[in-house]
Design a protein around this motif. Structure first.
Motif, short mmCIF file in Angstrom:
data_model
loop_
_atom_site.label_atom_id
_atom_site.label_comp_id
_atom_site.label_asym_id
_atom_site.label_seq_id
_atom_site.Cartn_x
_atom_site.Cartn_y
_atom_site.Cartn_z
N UNK A 1 0.89 -1.17 0.00
CA UNK A 1 0.00 0.00 0.00
C UNK A 1 0.92 1.22 0.00
N UNK A 2 1.41 1.57 -1.14
CA UNK A 2 2.51 2.54 -1.24
C UNK A 2 2.11 3.94 -0.81
N UNK A 3 0.81 4.25 -0.79
CA UNK A 3 0.35 5.57 -0.37
C UNK A 3 0.02 5.66 1.11
N UNK A 4 0.23 4.57 1.85
CA UNK A 4 -0.13 4.54 3.26
C UNK A 4 0.92 5.28 4.09
N UNK A 5 0.53 6.45 4.63
CA UNK A 5 1.47 7.29 5.37
C UNK A 5 1.18 7.37 6.86
N UNK A 6 -0.03 6.98 7.29
CA UNK A 6 -0.42 7.12 8.69
C UNK A 6 -1.17 5.89 9.17
N UNK A 7 -0.68 5.29 10.26
CA UNK A 7 -1.34 4.14 10.88
C UNK A 7 -1.55 4.46 12.36
N UNK A 8 -2.78 4.36 12.82
CA UNK A 8 -3.10 4.55 14.24
C UNK A 8 -3.65 3.25 14.79
N UNK A 9 -3.01 2.73 15.82
CA UNK A 9 -3.52 1.54 16.50
C UNK A 9 -3.97 1.94 17.90
N UNK A 10 -5.22 1.63 18.23
CA UNK A 10 -5.78 2.01 19.52
C UNK A 10 -5.68 0.90 20.56
N UNK A 11 -5.14 -0.25 20.16
CA UNK A 11 -5.01 -1.38 21.08
C UNK A 11 -3.86 -1.15 22.05
N UNK A 12 -4.10 -1.30 23.34
CA UNK A 12 -3.04 -1.10 24.32
C UNK A 12 -2.02 -2.23 24.29
N UNK A 13 -2.44 -3.40 23.80
CA UNK A 13 -1.51 -4.50 23.53
C UNK A 13 -1.35 -4.60 22.03
N UNK A 14 -0.14 -4.47 21.55
CA UNK A 14 0.09 -4.48 20.10
C UNK A 14 -0.44 -5.77 19.47
N UNK A 15 -1.32 -5.68 18.48
CA UNK A 15 -1.80 -6.89 17.81
C UNK A 15 -0.65 -7.70 17.21
N UNK A 16 -0.79 -9.01 17.25
CA UNK A 16 0.22 -9.87 16.64
C UNK A 16 0.22 -9.68 15.13
N UNK A 17 1.42 -9.58 14.56
CA UNK A 17 1.54 -9.35 13.12
C UNK A 17 2.00 -10.61 12.42
N UNK A 18 1.38 -10.89 11.26
CA UNK A 18 1.86 -11.95 10.40
C UNK A 18 3.05 -11.47 9.59
N UNK A 19 3.36 -12.15 8.52
CA UNK A 19 4.52 -11.83 7.70
C UNK A 19 4.27 -10.57 6.86
N UNK A 20 5.25 -9.69 6.83
CA UNK A 20 5.30 -8.55 5.89
C UNK A 20 4.02 -7.71 5.88
N UNK A 21 3.40 -7.54 7.04
CA UNK A 21 2.11 -6.85 7.11
C UNK A 21 2.17 -5.45 6.51
N UNK A 22 3.21 -4.68 6.84
CA UNK A 22 3.32 -3.31 6.37
C UNK A 22 4.50 -3.12 5.41
N UNK A 23 4.98 -4.18 4.81
CA UNK A 23 6.10 -4.05 3.88
C UNK A 23 5.71 -3.22 2.66
N UNK A 24 6.61 -2.35 2.26
CA UNK A 24 6.45 -1.52 1.06
C UNK A 24 5.28 -0.55 1.14
N UNK A 25 4.98 -0.06 2.37
CA UNK A 25 4.12 1.10 2.48
C UNK A 25 5.00 2.34 2.30
#
Length: 208
Positions: free
Chosen positions: A121-145
């Motif tokens: 998602x090359x145009x993705x510039x802002x990510x807000x997570x409201x979870x106090x415990x960081x959600x578990x991430x799979x492989x390459x979730x935010x790669x190439x943003x």
């Protein structure tokens, strides 16, 4: 909802189904439709595998609070804003990969995000997570943003496992607008406060 003809053009709503109450977009229902531009189905709470996948002109979706997003649900769409996933707990693999998202807010009850969900998602510039415990991430979730993307997260939470994907990480420190919750609505106020009191670390701090 089982299937929509690939030849359907323009905006789709419940009126196209004679007012039927649609709550689920089934597997492949809108997939590979190259002409549909928007969907308005406000009672939908679940999107199945490839529900809207590869509908590359689809720029706007109005849905209900989603409790489930299947793999490839919004893959290769033109949407710029995330649908309402406040109550989602699991987001399927490749759900938003290659889409037009520019900002993302992840609800406080999300516990895991599947593989490659926001990949390229090359145009993705802002990510807000409201979870106090960081959600578990799979492989390459935010790669190439976007290479200058910023992550915003609740103060005191440990998001170090996400750091590899973001140029900047900023904490949401408090309920600055006094609405009873510390969330994304506080961010614009943070920016205004920082502009007025640039010498005071009042709103956010940059995480190393």
């Amino acid at each position: 909802l089982i299937a929509v003809a690939p030849s359907f053009t323009g905006s789709f709503s419940a009126e196209n189904l004679n007012g039927a109450d649609v709550t689920v977009v089934g597997k492949g229902a809108f997939s590979h439709n190259r002409k549909i531009t928007s969907v308005n189905l406000p009672n939908v709470t679940a999107v199945g595998e490839y529900g809207f996948g590869s509908s590359d002109r689809l720029a706007s979706v109005t849905l209900g609070e989603l409790t489930q997003i299947g793999p490839y649900g919004f893959f290769e769409t033109a949407i710029t804003q995330l649908p309402n996933i406040t109550t989602s707990t699991v987001i399927g693999d490749y759900a938003f990969s290659h889409s037009g998202l520019t900002s993302v807010t992840i609800g406080n009850s999300v516990t895991s995000i599947g593989n490659y969900v926001f990949y390229e998602c090359s145009g993705l510039t802002s990510v807000t997570s409201l979870a106090t415990t960081a959600p578990a991430l799979g492989s390459s979730v935010f790669s190439y943003i976007s290479s200058d993307a910023t992550l915003y997260y609740p103060a005191g939470s440990d998001y170090s496992s996400w750091a590899q994907y973001f140029a900047k990480m900023e904490e949401i420190v408090g309920d600055l607008n006094d609405d009873g919750s510390c969330d994304v609505s506080d961010l614009s106020l943070c920016a205004r406060v920082q502009g007025l009191l640039s010498n005071i670390n009042y709103a956010t701090r940059i995480a190393s």
